[in-house]
Motif scaffolding. Structure first.
Motif, mmCIF file in Angstrom:
data_model
loop_
_atom_site.group_PDB
_atom_site.id
_atom_site.type_symbol
_atom_site.label_atom_id
_atom_site.label_comp_id
_atom_site.label_asym_id
_atom_site.label_seq_id
_atom_site.Cartn_x
_atom_site.Cartn_y
_atom_site.Cartn_z
ATOM 1 N N VAL A 179 0.839 -1.205 0.000
ATOM 2 C CA VAL A 179 0.000 0.000 0.000
ATOM 3 C C VAL A 179 0.865 1.241 0.000
ATOM 4 N N ARG A 192 -9.873 -3.708 -0.180
ATOM 5 C CA ARG A 192 -9.204 -3.739 -1.479
ATOM 6 C C ARG A 192 -9.347 -5.101 -2.141
ATOM 7 N N GLY A 247 -11.079 -4.876 -5.693
ATOM 8 C CA GLY A 247 -10.118 -5.059 -6.770
ATOM 9 C C GLY A 247 -10.643 -5.807 -7.986
#
Length: 568
Positions: A95, A391, A395
């Motif tokens: 990240v 995420r 994603g």
């Protein structure tokens, strides 16, 4: 970190029990010497000697078993910490790299390995031994108060050495580690630019600059080694001197008939056992300081880059995208790169972001896919703040082609499949949708072709087309592309236009950052960004007519390109 401590908590009780048992059994040799001097030699009893010897050997064997068990348990603790902490730290590093561009900085992973090594080594053993040292002190006091006072003085001196070691070692360890990281980052930066360095003949300069930095690192390490050697040597000297002092006190008491010779010898041995863990702590203090610094760096990383609350599960997004007064700067207090941008796209609409270099287009694209978190305002997908999404959950519903394409060092198929389980039909479908199935088929091993580090075994244009197929894998509902045609030839660009047309029919929301006006023909809306602010936003024809001079009847794309600083 509390979660990880909770996972290894079940190990603490057996570790404490093993340590307690070991220290009780380690009293056996001292008791044996005491009994031999005071019982066996005076009674001349062979049977007593045999029983004492057998019992002591059994105690030492039991101590060996406990020591092996404790060592294996500490290794399990180290493995448990690495397994629990490693994935979280790696996720935070990914990240951070994505948000800040700090590529190749994986020092926190080395910190995890360092913590594991400490837990499995002599440092953790010394810490486990420390709570049981009062047992030895009590036994020495039972022999004679004067001997106990000598032992207390010895402990105070060793504790003072520990305090001095902390004050002297800690700043030197931290400076050395900071310099080591700087040297590694400098070389990693050089390796990433090896092509430019060789072409421009900068190799000698790079090596010279590295030498300056490395010389400073060697100086710091030499200084640290010198200090650590003095501390270790001083600790060893003090321990031996204290044992001599204990022997002298014991001999004095024996000469005045206040203690037996066996007591003198046993007290000296027990004092050695008392001081040995403290000496080990002094010898390993550098490692202790390094582990503490490593733990602090990991804590700082996780505080910034790991969400404390797991996002809730949300329904599959349809692709509606909204930006509401979004503000973003690299650091709080710095000049903002994106300044109050607001816009909205319905599901299935397409947007082109244009503007001069340095306007913030790529930053805005990264905000749209949730790669960056706005410092003000909100980015929503289907009316839900993107920050509320996990995420891993969001994603698969987003496709992203970055400006600088990096592929994974694996096969074409694995790259397209986003490193997941290979589904041949889905991989081929994504390649066909990206109009590059024939291109892949012409590669040496087709979809099994290994791309190498960064995908360097294929051309820049081929990397962009593979990245597009990867972005389309799994039928995402939002596709963001940052100059996806910067390295494409005419054939590749025509294929990209076909892809955008098909995606529009499928209702996929598309955002494209471009300097080439020919891609503007297939979008619904255009955003003109200048210095991080929206200069114009609206339907394509309306915006493009305003980009040109007033009252211009037509919209020549070459003139648009010239005004925006792009290539026709």
């Amino acid at each position: 970190m509390r979660k990880i401590l909770g996972e290894i908590k079940p190990y603490f009780l057996p570790l404490a029990a093993f340590s307690f048992g070991m220290h009780m059994l380690l009293l056996a040799p001292s008791i044996y010497m005491l009994m031999v001097y005071d019982r066996v030699l005076t009674s001349r009893s062979l049977e007593t000697l045999t029983v004492l010897t057998f019992g002591t050997v059994v105690a030492l064997l039991l101590n060996l078993a406990l020591e092996v068990a404790r060592s294996r348990l500490l290794s399990l603790v180290g493995m448990a910490v690495e397994r629990a902490l490693g994935p979280t730290v790696l996720d935070a590093i990914l990240v951070r790299a994505a948000r800040s561009g700090q590529l190749g900085q994986t020092g926190e992973l080395r910190d995890v390995a360092q913590i594991k090594g400490f837990l499995s080594g002599i440092g953790a053993t010394a810490l486990l031994d420390a709570p049981w040292l009062p047992i030895y002190l009590i036994v020495i006091f039972m022999f004679h108060p004067a001997m106990g006072a000598c032992a207390v003085v010895g402990m105070i001196i060793m504790l003072g050495m520990g305090w001095l070691s902390e004050r002297v070692t800690k700043p030197r360890v931290e400076r050395s580690m900071v310099q080591a990281r700087a040297v590694n980052q400098y070389m990693e930066s050089g390796l990433r630019n090896a092509e430019v360095i060789n072409v421009l003949g900068l190799g000698g300069t790079l090596i010279k600059q590295w030498g300056f930095r490395n010389d400073e690192l060697l100086r710091l390490q030499w200084e640290l080694t010198t200090v650590s050697t003095w501390i270790q040597g001083s600790g060893r000297f003090i321990r031996q001197a204290l044992q001599v002092a204990m022997m002298a006190v014991g001999a004095y008491l024996v000469l005045h008939d206040n203690a037996a010779p066996g007591v003198m010898m046993a007290a000296t041995m027990i004092l050695g056992r008392l001081l040995q863990p403290m000496e080990s702590l002094l010898a390993g203090w550098k490692g202790f300081v390094e582990v503490r610094s490593a733990s602090q760096r990991i804590t700082n990383l996780l505080k910034i880059h790991v969400s404390p609350v797991a996002p809730m599960a949300l329904p599959v997004p349809q692709g509606k995208l909204t930006l509401d007064r979004v503000v973003y700067g690299v650091r709080m207090g710095d000049k903002a790169i994106i300044k109050g941008v607001s816009l909205g796209l319905e599901a299935g609409e397409s947007l082109a972001i244009i503007g001069p270099s340095g306007a913030g287009k790529s930053t805005l694209a990264r905000l749209m896919v949730g790669l960056l978190k706005p410092q003000g305002g909100v980015v929503r997908i289907d009316e839900t703040d993107m920050a509320q999404w996990s995420r891993d959950a969001l994603g698969p519903h987003i496709g992203y082609v970055p400006q600088d394409v990096e592929l994974f060092a694996c096969s074409v198929a694995e790259n397209i499949a986003r490193l997941g389980a290979l589904d041949g039909a889905s991989v081929v479908a994504a390649a066909r949708q990206a109009q590059m199935h024939e291109m892949v088929s012409k590669l040496s091993d087709g979809y099994a072709t290994q791309l190498g580090e960064g995908g360097m075994s294929v051309s820049a244009g081929q990397r962009q087309r593979i990245a597009l197929a990867r972005a389309l894998y799994g039928n995402p509902r939002l596709l963001v592309m940052d100059e996806p045609n910067s390295n494409l030839d005419t054939e590749g660009e025509q294929a990209l236009l076909k892809v955008m047309g098909v995606l529009k029919e499928q209702g996929v929301t598309q955002v494209i950052v471009t300097h080439r006006p020919n891609l503007l023909n297939v979008v619904d809306k255009v955003l003109v960004l200048r210095e991080g602010q929206v200069e114009m936003f609206g339907p394509r024809d309306e915006v493009l007519s305003k980009v040109l001079r007033p009252n211009q009847p037509a919209v020549p794309l070459k003139m648009v390109a010239a005004q925006l600083g792009g290539n026709p």
